[in-house]
Each structure stands twice: as C-alpha cells, then as structure tokens.
Design an enzyme around this catalytic site. Structure first.
Site, PDB file in Angstrom:
ATOM      1  CB  SER A 235      33.886  15.166  50.496  1.00 60.82           C
ATOM      2  OG  SER A 235      32.528  14.785  50.646  1.00 60.82           O
TER       3      SER A 235
ATOM      4  CG  ASP B  31      32.076  14.040  47.375  1.00 58.08           C
ATOM      5  OD1 ASP B  31      33.312  13.997  47.498  1.00 58.08           O
ATOM      6  OD2 ASP B  31      31.284  13.979  48.336  1.00 58.08           O
TER       7      ASP B  31
END
Length: 279
Positions: free
Chosen positions: A42, A186
C-alpha cells in the site's frame, strides 16, 4: 549480507512519514535506503517504487513537503478506528483469513468510488519513474475475487504503476485495480506490512506507519513474521511512529494535508533513532 527494507501501509500520511524517517536516518549517518530487497505494501509500495526511481532522499522528501512538487491527490475521508469497526461488522460471518479477504474483495468490487482511471492517474503522479528498479522489489496486492495474495515483482510482466495502484486500492475508498484482466485490492488486506516476504535476508528493517496493528485477521501478523525472521537468524528492527509522528499523521491518513507535518515529524524521529537491531 542481504538487507531488506519492509515498508508498510498507512495512506498518504504514511508515505510522508516513511519518507521523512528515511531522510532523517540518512542525515544521522544511517542511510538504509539502499537495501538490496524492498517489500512494499500500500503506502509502502509507493515509497519502495520511489526509492528505485533514481531520485535522492532529499528530493523525495521535497516532494512531500513542497506544495509545488507534491503529487496530485484525491481527498478521502477515513477514520482508522471506524474503518476497522466497519470491517468487523462486514466480516462477522467470515471465519478464516481467506474468507475475510474474499468478503473484503466483494465489498470493494461493489463499492461506489472514483473511476479507476482517475485513481491510477494519482499513482502515476506519485512515481518519478514508471520503470521497475534494478534491485529486487516486491509489491503486495490481493485478488478481489479469489482473496489470494499476489506479489508483483520485477519479473511479473506487470507495469510498476499498475502494481502500485493495485497495492494501494483501499477497499471501499478506491476502486480495485485491473491488472491482466483481474481486479486487485490493497495488499494490507493480507498484512499491514507483509514482513514475512523478507525471508532470506540477514538484516530486516520494518517501517510500520500503523504499528503492529492488523486491520483484519491474517495468517502473518507482524509480530509473528518478526519472530519467524529472527528464528531464521535475521537481525530485525521494527519502527513505528512516535507520539509526535502519530499526531502529525492524524486520524485520517488519507488526507493530503498530512503530508508535510508527517514528513517533518518522521524526519525528526529518524534523526534521533537508534536502530535496535538484535539477534
């Protein structure tokens, strides 16, 4: 000796804090940015890609603190505590980490967000170079449909911008990223840092903007990954924001306004940091 730098998730505030921390460490004579292996999740995937771009740490730091150099971001409202509560409610019928990831993936696929192309353009603006670096780089995402983790690397045949976009696709906030006909969310859905992917390195530094908190059940929580790495003989240090840095990042790490204060706090923390490597 193989050194690994593991960079965890934490929004634009986390990107700025990691960048500031690395800058402060280097200014104090402890430059760790040249590690042979980078693992990015991320926010951490953004910084990892930036480190391989050829820009110096001062240049990357300026891109966080100087308005004229900052990337074009989209404002998003998210509170980590309420986000975790929302996920807990969503996942009350999921009993295993793979079930959790599939449930989160479905939630992400069904959510109304900005268009995928608009979000990808943000990632493009963050990255000084769109080419994979020469050194080893692992970027983590999760298949939104199957819940299976995917680790993109230099040999995946996937563009760097696409890999980072996938790793940064916060479910319910940003659209899942399309890569090779699959949709990805993510990488923090697997683990906030995915430190276990540094296995084989003899020295590992984990920078964790969210600390050792895991938003979702996972097979590889940070504490367990660290113990596994140490059991294999690696020296491991984990650094999370100090009180000043946590305040600077604030309750909404996706707010672009956190960038300068988070970078400055991270830089001060890095200058004062004595890395606690131990076997």
């Amino acid at each position: 000796m193989t050194e690994a730098l593991v960079l965890g998730g934490g929004g634009v505030g986390g990107i700025a804090w990691i960048t500031g921390l690395l800058t402060g460490l280097a200014e104090a004579g402890n430059d760790v940015s040249g590690a042979g292996l980078l693992v990015g999740t991320s926010a951490g995937s953004t910084v990892a890609a930036q480190l391989g771009s050829g820009l110096s740490l001062p240049e990357l730091y300026a891109r966080q603190t100087e308005p004229a150099l900052q990337s074009a971001e989209i404002m998003a409202e998210v509170n980590l505590e309420t986000f975790a509560e929302r996920m807990s409610t969503l996942l009350r019928d999921a009993t295993t980490p793979p079930e959790v990831r599939r449930a989160v993936g479905k939630f992400a696929l069904d959510a109304e967000t900005v268009p995928e192309a608009e979000r990808r353009a943000v990632i493009e603006s963050r990255l000084p170079s769109h080419e994979w670096p020469a050194r080893a780089l692992k970027i983590v995402a999760v298949d939104a449909e199957t819940g299976e983790p995917r680790v993109f690397d230099n040999d995946s045949g996937v563009g760097l911008v696409d890999a980072v976009t996938a790793s940064c696709a916060v479910p319910g906030v940003w659209p899942p990223a399309t890569v090779g006909g699959r949709r990805y969310v993510d990488g923090g859905i697997r683990s906030a840092a995915n430190a276990d992917l540094a296995a084989g390195a003899t020295r590992v530094l984990v920078l964790a903007p969210l600390g050792d908190t895991e938003m979702l059940p996972t097979e590889v929580p940070l504490a367990d990954a660290v113990e596994q790495l140490r059991a294999a003989g690696a020296e491991v240090a984990v650094v999370e924001p100090d009180e000043t840095s946590r305040t600077a990042i604030g309750e909404n790490p996706l707010d672009p306004a956190t960038r300068r204060p988070a970078a400055e706090a991270g830089r001060a923390q890095g200058r004062a940091l004595d890395l606690p490597y131990r076997r």
